[in-house]
Scaffold this motif. Structure first.
Motif, PDB file in Angstrom:
ATOM      1  N   TYR A  64      -1.518  18.012   5.531  1.00  0.00           N
ATOM      2  CA  TYR A  64      -1.021  18.921   4.801  1.00  0.00           C
ATOM      3  C   TYR A  64      -1.721  20.461   5.398  1.00  0.00           C
ATOM      4  CZ  TYR A  64      -6.140  17.890   3.467  1.00  0.00           C
ATOM      5  OH  TYR A  64      -7.340  17.742   3.511  1.00  0.00           O
ATOM      6  N   ASN A  68      -1.959  13.315  -5.571  1.00  0.00           N
ATOM      7  CA  ASN A  68      -2.773  13.851  -4.141  1.00  0.00           C
ATOM      8  C   ASN A  68      -1.979  13.007  -2.850  1.00  0.00           C
ATOM      9  OD1 ASN A  68      -5.160  12.635  -2.039  1.00  0.00           O
ATOM     10  ND2 ASN A  68      -5.304  14.775  -2.851  1.00  0.00           N
ATOM     11  N   PRO A  96       0.849  -1.092  -0.058  1.00  0.00           N
ATOM     12  CA  PRO A  96      -0.118  -0.011   0.009  1.00  0.00           C
ATOM     13  C   PRO A  96       0.946   1.382   0.107  1.00  0.00           C
ATOM     14  CG  PRO A  96      -0.873  -1.546   1.523  1.00  0.00           C
ATOM     15  CD  PRO A  96       0.589  -2.139   0.982  1.00  0.00           C
ATOM     16  N   VAL A  97       0.619   2.219  -0.866  1.00  0.00           N
ATOM     17  CA  VAL A  97       1.240   3.162  -0.998  1.00  0.00           C
ATOM     18  C   VAL A  97       1.345   4.167   0.605  1.00  0.00           C
ATOM     19  CG1 VAL A  97      -0.531   4.881  -1.683  1.00  0.00           C
ATOM     20  CG2 VAL A  97       1.691   5.362  -2.553  1.00  0.00           C
ATOM     21  N   VAL A  98       0.406   4.218   1.136  1.00  0.00           N
ATOM     22  CA  VAL A  98       0.530   4.985   2.351  1.00  0.00           C
ATOM     23  C   VAL A  98       1.650   4.206   3.307  1.00  0.00           C
ATOM     24  CG1 VAL A  98      -1.938   5.300   2.584  1.00  0.00           C
ATOM     25  CG2 VAL A  98      -1.227   3.200   3.517  1.00  0.00           C
ATOM     26  N   ASP A 106       0.981  15.165  -2.724  1.00  0.00           N
ATOM     27  CA  ASP A 106       0.498  16.660  -2.365  1.00  0.00           C
ATOM     28  C   ASP A 106       0.253  16.678  -0.795  1.00  0.00           C
ATOM     29  OD1 ASP A 106       0.339  17.612  -4.925  1.00  0.00           O
ATOM     30  OD2 ASP A 106      -1.882  17.512  -5.206  1.00  0.00           O
ATOM     31  N   THR A 107      -0.365  15.567  -0.350  1.00  0.00           N
ATOM     32  CA  THR A 107      -0.793  15.478   1.176  1.00  0.00           C
ATOM     33  C   THR A 107       0.260  14.601   1.858  1.00  0.00           C
ATOM     34  OG1 THR A 107      -1.990  13.324   0.672  1.00  0.00           O
ATOM     35  CG2 THR A 107      -3.194  15.386   0.335  1.00  0.00           C
ATOM     36  N   PHE A 142      -0.869  11.154   2.165  1.00  0.00           N
ATOM     37  CA  PHE A 142      -2.379  11.218   2.649  1.00  0.00           C
ATOM     38  C   PHE A 142      -2.313  11.534   4.142  1.00  0.00           C
ATOM     39  CE2 PHE A 142      -3.734   9.811  -1.153  1.00  0.00           C
ATOM     40  CZ  PHE A 142      -3.542   8.380  -1.561  1.00  0.00           C
ATOM     41  N   GLY A 143      -1.467  12.133   4.487  1.00  0.00           N
ATOM     42  CA  GLY A 143      -1.191  12.438   5.843  1.00  0.00           C
ATOM     43  C   GLY A 143      -1.704  13.759   6.380  1.00  0.00           C
ATOM     44  N   SER A 179       0.816  -0.158  -4.551  1.00  0.00           N
ATOM     45  CA  SER A 179      -0.610  -0.118  -4.956  1.00  0.00           C
ATOM     46  C   SER A 179      -1.209   0.912  -4.427  1.00  0.00           C
ATOM     47  CB  SER A 179      -1.199  -1.555  -4.310  1.00  0.00           C
ATOM     48  OG  SER A 179      -2.481  -1.353  -4.170  1.00  0.00           O
ATOM     49  N   LEU A 180      -1.960   1.705  -5.157  1.00  0.00           N
ATOM     50  CA  LEU A 180      -2.877   2.839  -4.679  1.00  0.00           C
ATOM     51  C   LEU A 180      -4.002   2.586  -4.081  1.00  0.00           C
ATOM     52  CD1 LEU A 180      -2.071   5.125  -7.878  1.00  0.00           C
ATOM     53  CD2 LEU A 180      -0.899   5.116  -5.685  1.00  0.00           C
ATOM     54  N   GLY A 181      -4.407   1.274  -4.211  1.00  0.00           N
ATOM     55  CA  GLY A 181      -5.603   0.935  -3.440  1.00  0.00           C
ATOM     56  C   GLY A 181      -6.303  -0.270  -3.937  1.00  0.00           C
ATOM     57  N   THR A 227      -3.737  10.961 -11.040  1.00  0.00           N
ATOM     58  CA  THR A 227      -4.238  11.788  -9.917  1.00  0.00           C
ATOM     59  C   THR A 227      -4.102  11.525  -8.406  1.00  0.00           C
ATOM     60  OG1 THR A 227      -6.224  12.454 -11.672  1.00  0.00           O
ATOM     61  CG2 THR A 227      -6.690  12.895  -9.538  1.00  0.00           C
ATOM     62  N   VAL A 228      -4.348  10.103  -8.346  1.00  0.00           N
ATOM     63  CA  VAL A 228      -4.409   9.559  -6.947  1.00  0.00           C
ATOM     64  C   VAL A 228      -2.734   9.706  -6.497  1.00  0.00           C
ATOM     65  CG1 VAL A 228      -4.353   7.532  -5.460  1.00  0.00           C
ATOM     66  CG2 VAL A 228      -6.294   8.196  -7.000  1.00  0.00           C
ATOM     67  N   THR A 254     -10.236   3.111  -0.154  1.00  0.00           N
ATOM     68  CA  THR A 254      -9.204   2.717   0.923  1.00  0.00           C
ATOM     69  C   THR A 254      -9.724   2.814   2.356  1.00  0.00           C
ATOM     70  OG1 THR A 254      -8.212   4.745   0.579  1.00  0.00           O
ATOM     71  CG2 THR A 254      -7.484   3.268  -0.971  1.00  0.00           C
ATOM     72  N   ASN A 262     -10.897   7.228  -4.332  1.00  0.00           N
ATOM     73  CA  ASN A 262      -9.970   6.605  -3.717  1.00  0.00           C
ATOM     74  C   ASN A 262      -9.644   6.385  -2.124  1.00  0.00           C
ATOM     75  OD1 ASN A 262      -6.520   6.828  -2.921  1.00  0.00           O
ATOM     76  ND2 ASN A 262      -6.884   5.056  -4.212  1.00  0.00           N
ATOM     77  N   TYR A 274      -6.580  -1.510   3.340  1.00  0.00           N
ATOM     78  CA  TYR A 274      -7.231  -1.954   2.356  1.00  0.00           C
ATOM     79  C   TYR A 274      -6.781  -3.360   2.055  1.00  0.00           C
ATOM     80  CZ  TYR A 274      -3.906  -0.019  -0.674  1.00  0.00           C
ATOM     81  OH  TYR A 274      -2.617   0.452  -1.245  1.00  0.00           O
TER      82      TYR A 274
END
Lengths: 197, 197
Positions: A197, A187, A133-135, A190-191, A194-195, A170-172, A183-184, B191, B187, B197
């Motif tokens: 910002y 994002n 997972p990308v996170v 950018d964040t 995903f944490g 994996s993005l999801g 796009t994902v 997720t 997304n 996920y």
């Protein structure tokens, strides 16, 4: 610098296609949407982005965010930019690219040469449904995301990526179109993963 | 069920527009990309999605993921579906919609009636740059995201949203195009809030 490499397996290598039927032009619509996702923010472009479209392992069209002047969001006008690049393809000689419009370059090249070149100075991220997972990834400062059009990567492409990729993520859980994946990925960066910002 | 309402302030309300110039047709290209983002996964459609396009506060075109049969990813073919809906607009009488192709409905309606209707049975999420980060929100089970085209919401639209929205969230620090916001929202939900996920 964020970079995206998108492989157009069936993409045109001559300008002899109709802007009225982009799906019929080797699914050029997919590549146009990828360019949109790579560069557009509301009312501005992402300047710190470079996108490489690999056209049928023959030509590579490179878009430079800091130089782009005539990019519009719709598929047709982006396809017209690509057609303009293909009209200038004979100006690409050896390693020298042609530069038919601001921020748009065309050169001879294929998937392997493109991937090996960008991998030298960046963190190459392979997007794969079986990746981690990308996170769980610390956002790299100079990532390159490599994506395929409506086809899966060929066995040879997948083998090359397995060899040179720094990360496989994996993005999801859902399989995304390439433009949505871009796009994902933006994002996510950018964040700060995903944490915060 | 995930729902998206997209306002097309300048969108056409008759079928008298050219598929060769979607930006010139009230930026119909924006709405077409929103439909793409709402429904497409690789090689399949998201069935549990409903999208409402508000056309110049006069008609609403509704897409039902579970019923769609002729949707393709490119802008032009989606615009052709919308044009087909507008050709059938006189079949929409009072509260009764017309159903010109599988999963595509057209009815009379405006932003306020659409938003108030979807808000009754769902969690209405206003996307706003000053909203709280979406990662702080527990993913709702039946969210409706309300988005605007290339224009900001009008003052009246913003006032209505402030009145009826259950949540006001931001998807990140960068201002996104509506179609990119839809992709990120999906997304986020796929997720489980960018988490596991």
């Amino acid at each position: 610098m964020r970079q995206f490499v998108v492989v157009g397996h069936d993409a045109p290598t001559t300008p002899d296609f109709s802007l009225e039927d982009l799906p019929g032009a080797g699914r050029l619509d997919v590549l146009c949407r990828c360019v949109n996702s790579a560069f557009f923010l509301s009312h501005t472009l992402r300047e710190n982005v470079r996108a490489h479209l690999v056209l049928a392992d023959e030509y590579v069209v490179r878009f430079e965010g800091a130089e782009l002047r005539r990019l519009n969001p719709d598929e047709r006008s982006t396809a017209a930019l690509i057609r303009g690049a293909l009209e200038a393809r004979e100006g690409a000689i050896g390693a020298m690219e042609a530069n038919p419009s601001p921020g748009v370059y065309i050169g001879k090249g294929d998937f392997e040469s493109t991937v090996r070149s960008v991998a030298e100075e960046s963190t190459l991220v392979e997007l794969h449904e079986d990746g981690r997972p990308v996170v769980d990834l610390d956002p790299p400062s100079d990532p390159v995301f490599v994506l395929s059009d409506h086809h899966d990567f060929t066995d040879a492409e997948a083998a090359l990526l397995a060899d040179v990729a720094d990360e496989r993520v994996s993005l999801g859980p859902e399989p995304l179109h390439a433009d949505h994946a871009i796009t994902v990925a933006h994002n996510y960066l950018d964040t700060d993963g995903f944490g915060i910002y």
